[in-house]
Design a protein around this motif. Structure first.
Motif, short mmCIF file in Angstrom:
data_model
loop_
_atom_site.label_atom_id
_atom_site.label_comp_id
_atom_site.label_asym_id
_atom_site.label_seq_id
_atom_site.Cartn_x
_atom_site.Cartn_y
_atom_site.Cartn_z
N LYS A 156 0.83 -1.20 0.00
CA LYS A 156 0.00 0.00 0.00
C LYS A 156 0.87 1.26 0.00
O LYS A 156 0.56 2.25 -0.67
N VAL A 157 1.98 1.21 0.74
CA VAL A 157 2.91 2.33 0.75
C VAL A 157 3.44 2.58 -0.65
O VAL A 157 3.53 3.73 -1.12
N GLU A 158 3.79 1.51 -1.34
CA GLU A 158 4.30 1.65 -2.71
C GLU A 158 3.26 2.27 -3.64
O GLU A 158 3.57 3.13 -4.46
N LEU A 159 2.00 1.84 -3.49
CA LEU A 159 0.93 2.40 -4.32
C LEU A 159 0.74 3.89 -4.04
O LEU A 159 0.53 4.69 -4.97
N ILE A 160 0.82 4.27 -2.76
CA ILE A 160 0.66 5.69 -2.42
C ILE A 160 1.82 6.50 -2.99
O ILE A 160 1.63 7.60 -3.52
N ASN A 161 3.02 5.98 -2.90
CA ASN A 161 4.19 6.68 -3.43
C ASN A 161 4.10 6.89 -4.94
O ASN A 161 4.70 7.82 -5.48
N ASP A 162 3.36 6.02 -5.62
CA ASP A 162 3.19 6.15 -7.06
C ASP A 162 2.26 7.30 -7.44
O ASP A 162 2.22 7.72 -8.60
N LEU A 163 1.48 7.80 -6.47
CA LEU A 163 0.51 8.86 -6.74
C LEU A 163 1.20 10.22 -6.75
O LEU A 163 2.23 10.42 -6.11
N PRO A 164 0.63 11.18 -7.48
CA PRO A 164 1.24 12.51 -7.57
C PRO A 164 1.29 13.21 -6.21
O PRO A 164 0.47 12.94 -5.32
N GLU A 165 2.25 14.14 -6.06
CA GLU A 165 2.32 14.95 -4.85
C GLU A 165 1.07 15.81 -4.74
O GLU A 165 0.54 16.31 -5.73
N GLY A 166 0.63 16.01 -3.49
CA GLY A 166 -0.55 16.83 -3.27
C GLY A 166 -1.86 16.07 -3.41
O GLY A 166 -2.94 16.62 -3.18
N GLU A 167 -1.79 14.83 -3.81
CA GLU A 167 -2.99 13.99 -3.98
C GLU A 167 -3.63 13.71 -2.62
O GLU A 167 -2.95 13.41 -1.64
N ILE A 168 -4.96 13.81 -2.57
CA ILE A 168 -5.70 13.41 -1.37
C ILE A 168 -6.01 11.92 -1.49
O ILE A 168 -6.58 11.48 -2.48
N ILE A 169 -5.60 11.15 -0.50
CA ILE A 169 -5.70 9.69 -0.54
C ILE A 169 -6.93 9.24 0.23
O ILE A 169 -7.18 9.70 1.35
N THR A 170 -7.72 8.34 -0.37
CA THR A 170 -8.94 7.85 0.29
C THR A 170 -8.74 6.46 0.86
O THR A 170 -8.04 5.62 0.28
N PHE A 171 -9.37 6.24 2.03
CA PHE A 171 -9.35 4.96 2.72
C PHE A 171 -10.78 4.56 3.08
O PHE A 171 -11.66 5.42 3.21
N TYR A 172 -10.96 3.25 3.27
CA TYR A 172 -12.24 2.75 3.76
C TYR A 172 -11.98 1.89 5.00
O TYR A 172 -11.02 1.10 5.03
N LYS A 173 -12.85 2.06 6.00
CA LYS A 173 -12.68 1.38 7.29
C LYS A 173 -13.95 0.61 7.62
O LYS A 173 -15.06 1.12 7.48
N GLN A 174 -13.78 -0.66 8.02
CA GLN A 174 -14.89 -1.46 8.52
C GLN A 174 -14.38 -2.22 9.74
O GLN A 174 -13.52 -3.09 9.62
N GLY A 175 -14.87 -1.87 10.90
CA GLY A 175 -14.33 -2.44 12.13
C GLY A 175 -12.87 -2.09 12.28
O GLY A 175 -12.47 -0.93 12.12
N GLU A 176 -12.05 -3.10 12.56
CA GLU A 176 -10.62 -2.87 12.73
C GLU A 176 -9.86 -2.80 11.41
O GLU A 176 -8.68 -2.46 11.37
N PHE A 177 -10.54 -3.10 10.29
CA PHE A 177 -9.88 -3.22 8.99
C PHE A 177 -9.89 -1.89 8.24
O PHE A 177 -10.94 -1.24 8.09
N ILE A 178 -8.72 -1.46 7.78
CA ILE A 178 -8.58 -0.24 6.99
C ILE A 178 -7.85 -0.59 5.70
O ILE A 178 -6.83 -1.27 5.72
#
Length: 656
Positions: A156-178
């Motif tokens: 996931k870190v690698e995928l985020i690093n591939d995104l442009p600078e300044g990008e707002i990153i979205t996550f989804y959470k269900q219980g303890e899982f993100i």
């Protein structure tokens, strides 16, 4: 207040800040219960999305393709959450929805097996029963990286690093899982009650065989258990039809590790089917003005450098020699075009010579990666009905039309006309390394092809990044029994290779011009076509295609001579026939012939021998009783000549 235009054309007013789900609830409580996501101004969004301005809105349910994807994407997160609960050391990779299901890739210390499936499904059921709310949140890129680093989710870190600078990153959470995810997702885990893990496989990270092999779990999900059961039954039927299994059982082809992956061996029956197809296609092309060529299986690297294949396709070629050490480096041909273009260049041509339609049954070689190869669908050596049409700009549309007419005739004759779809494959201007870098030529040629397709009233979809390196193409797509789409046939308009290889013609004014070239196949790769036909007909090929069309079964040795007379009579009509002279009981021999999917079984005994008749058993009608041998021979001869497809006729009658 904002105005919301709905799918039915009506417009409703709502208070600014209303969510997509709240609009669905206002329209119908029943609609809100089954809603999966929405489409706002053409973009698929969460039900939790807030509307702050006038917009177009469509509420999606599981009956909509994008609604299914939302539902199954949520199911993939439930699967991932169950895996993380059971196997905390597993690292998350990606988990998209796909057609008919979804998958999730994990970095795990072993492959997942059937025992794991049972545990994972049980844990998924717990998560569904917990009715966990699914929440969406956003983080700046640096905070998103910190969150995933803290969770030790390196992919996931690698995928985020591939995104442009300044990008707002979205996550989804269900219980303890993100999970890092662009969405959309359901509002909770509650609706996902009908699901099933189907299989596991290896998959390279980002699809690159140089990266680590991950453990993939395939699964599917439905809103109703009855629909899931029906789908699983369909999958079982697909397994029975799978060409990789059935083709071996019917002794059509085999493979051997000593020969190598992607190099199937066509056995006599499979070779006979391809021979039938090949002879038919070559004769049909000749009727339509094609001239045949025969070109070498390999060439010096000089040819491929001139055509552009060396720069754009070398990784997919089998290269013989080392440029640094050897004076002359050769390569097996991945396609025939530069060879046929060399034939064209062997003499000067006038506009009066055009169009020239070259055709060749070409054996080609492509260095497919090991993970891509499958049965007869994707192989390293294959034979194709390849052709190149050299024409003037004024002739281009008419020649393209003729190519499509030939393809449609072929598809109709082999019985898959209703199973194909058309894809207009374009270049990707953001990936110019993959293509000849001439944006103006790409735009012009793509517009030409689009206009031709529209004039021909072809129903097509568009796909960016799927073009050949030298021009756009029309792909004829076919789905196998597992729902995976493959390209059967391509038609390409080439704006580049003619000029690169110095192809010219003298126009009406005496000036030299570069011609347009259409690359095409009429039936595609014969091996892939055979795979498709095995699955389409479950091995019960139409009579004209069947490797064995008639089986003659004498009741006992006393009728062997008459059985041979029957064989000789049918062979004289060009019918593929054999007799079973074994001293087995007739019932056993009939069952074996049925297992071989022979279209016609002829039983001969005393009455048949005396009256010059045969007792006919057909796949179409079962036991047809006794017929005169000459009448039966003429019937089958006519069926083969007309390429009559009674199997499709029977399917049409069943549907009626």
């Amino acid at each position: 207040m904002i105005k919301v235009a709905l799918k039915d054309g009506s417009i409703k007013e709502y208070q600014e800040g209303i969510s997509v789900l709240e609009v669905a609830e206002d329209l119908s409580a029943g609609l809100a219960r089954v809603a999966c996501s929405g489409v706002v101004n053409g973009e698929v969004v969460d039900l939790r999305t807030v509307l702050n301005e006038n917009c177009d809105l469509e509420i999606l349910t599981f009956n909509d393709a994008q609604g299914k994807r939302t539902f199954r994407h949520t199911a993939s997160h439930i699967l991932a959450q169950a895996v993380k609960r059971l196997y905390p050391s597993a690292k998350l990779a990606i988990g998209p929805a796909i057609e008919d299901g979804f998958y999730y890739d994990f970095d795990f210390n072993r492959a997942f097996v059937e025992e794991d499936f049972t545990k994972i499904e049980a844990e998924m059921k717990k998560i569904v029963k917990e009715k966990l709310p699914i929440e969406k949140f956003e983080l700046p890129k640096d905070e998103a990286i910190k969150l995933m680093e803290a969770a030790e989710e390196t992919y996931k870190v690698e995928l985020i690093n591939d995104l442009p600078e300044g990008e707002i990153i979205t996550f989804y959470k269900q219980g303890e899982f993100i999970d890092l995810c662009a969405g959309p997702h359901l509002m909770s885990t509650k609706p996902v009650e009908a699901f099933k893990i189907l299989s596991s496989a290896g998959a390279y990270w980002k699809g690159n065989e140089k990266n680590k092999m991950l453990a993939r779990i395939y699964a599917t999900a439905f809103t109703k258990k009855a629909d899931l059961a029906a789908h699983l039954e369909k999958l079982e039927e697909a397994k029975k039809r799978d060409h990789n299994k059935l083709g071996r059982e019917l002794k059509l082809f085999t493979t051997d590790d000593k020969i190598g992956q992607g190099l199937p061996l066509l056995m006599p029956k499979g070779a006979r089917i391809i021979q039938t197809l090949q002879r038919w296609i070559e004769d049909e092309e000749e009727k339509r003005g094609y001239v045949i060529t025969k070109t070498p299986f390999m060439a010096k690297s000089d040819l491929y450098k001139a055509s552009g294949h060396w720069d754009h396709y070398r990784e997919g070629m089998f290269v013989l020699g080392d440029e640094e050490k050897d004076k002359e480096v050769m390569a097996l041909r991945p396609m025939t075009c530069p060879f046929q273009f060399t034939i064209y260049n062997s003499e000067q041509h006038s506009y009066r010579d055009l169009p020239i339609r070259y055709g060749e049954t070409s054996t080609l070689f492509r260095n497919e990666s090991s993970g891509e190869m499958h049965g007869l669908i994707r192989v390293r050596q294959f034979t194709i009905s390849e052709g190149h049409l050299v024409c003037t700009p004024e002739q281009l549309e008419e020649e393209f039309k003729g190519v499509i007419e030939l393809i449609n005739y072929v598809m109709k004759t082999i019985g898959i006309e209703e199973d194909i779809s058309y894809r207009f494959s374009k270049w990707d201007p953001n990936n110019t390394e993959k293509y000849i870098d001439d944006p103006a030529a790409w735009e012009k040629t793509e517009n030409i092809m689009r206009n031709i397709l529209d004039h021909l009233a072809i129903d097509y979809t568009e796909a960016e990044g799927e073009a050949a390196f030298y021009g756009p193409k029309l792909d004829i797509q076919f789905k196998n029994v597992h729902g995976k789409e493959d390209t059967m046939i391509t038609v390409q308009i080439d704006f580049a290779l003619g000029e690169r290889l110095g192809m010219t013609y003298v126009d009406k004014d005496g000036n030299k011009q570069h011609p347009f070239i259409i690359h095409r196949t009429s039936i595609g790769c014969y091996e892939r076509t055979l795979a498709m036909l095995i699955e389409k007909y479950a091995g019960c090929f139409p009579t004209w295609l069947a490797p064995m069309q008639v089986k003659v079964l004498p009741i006992s040795d006393k009728y062997a001579d008459y059985a041979q007379e029957v064989v000789d009579t049918l062979k004289a009509k060009g019918i593929k026939v054999a007799a079973d002279y074994r001293t087995e009981k007739i019932g056993y021999k009939i069952r074996e012939a049925r297992m071989e999917r022979v279209p016609y079984i002829l039983v001969v005994g005393a009455d048949e021998m005396e009256n010059k008749k045969v007792s006919v058993r057909s796949r179409q009608k079962g036991d047809e009783g006794a017929h005169a041998l000459t009448d039966f021979a003429e019937r089958v001869e006519k069926e083969i000549k007309e390429k009559y497809n009674y199997i499709l006729d029977m399917q049409v009658q069943e549907e009626k």
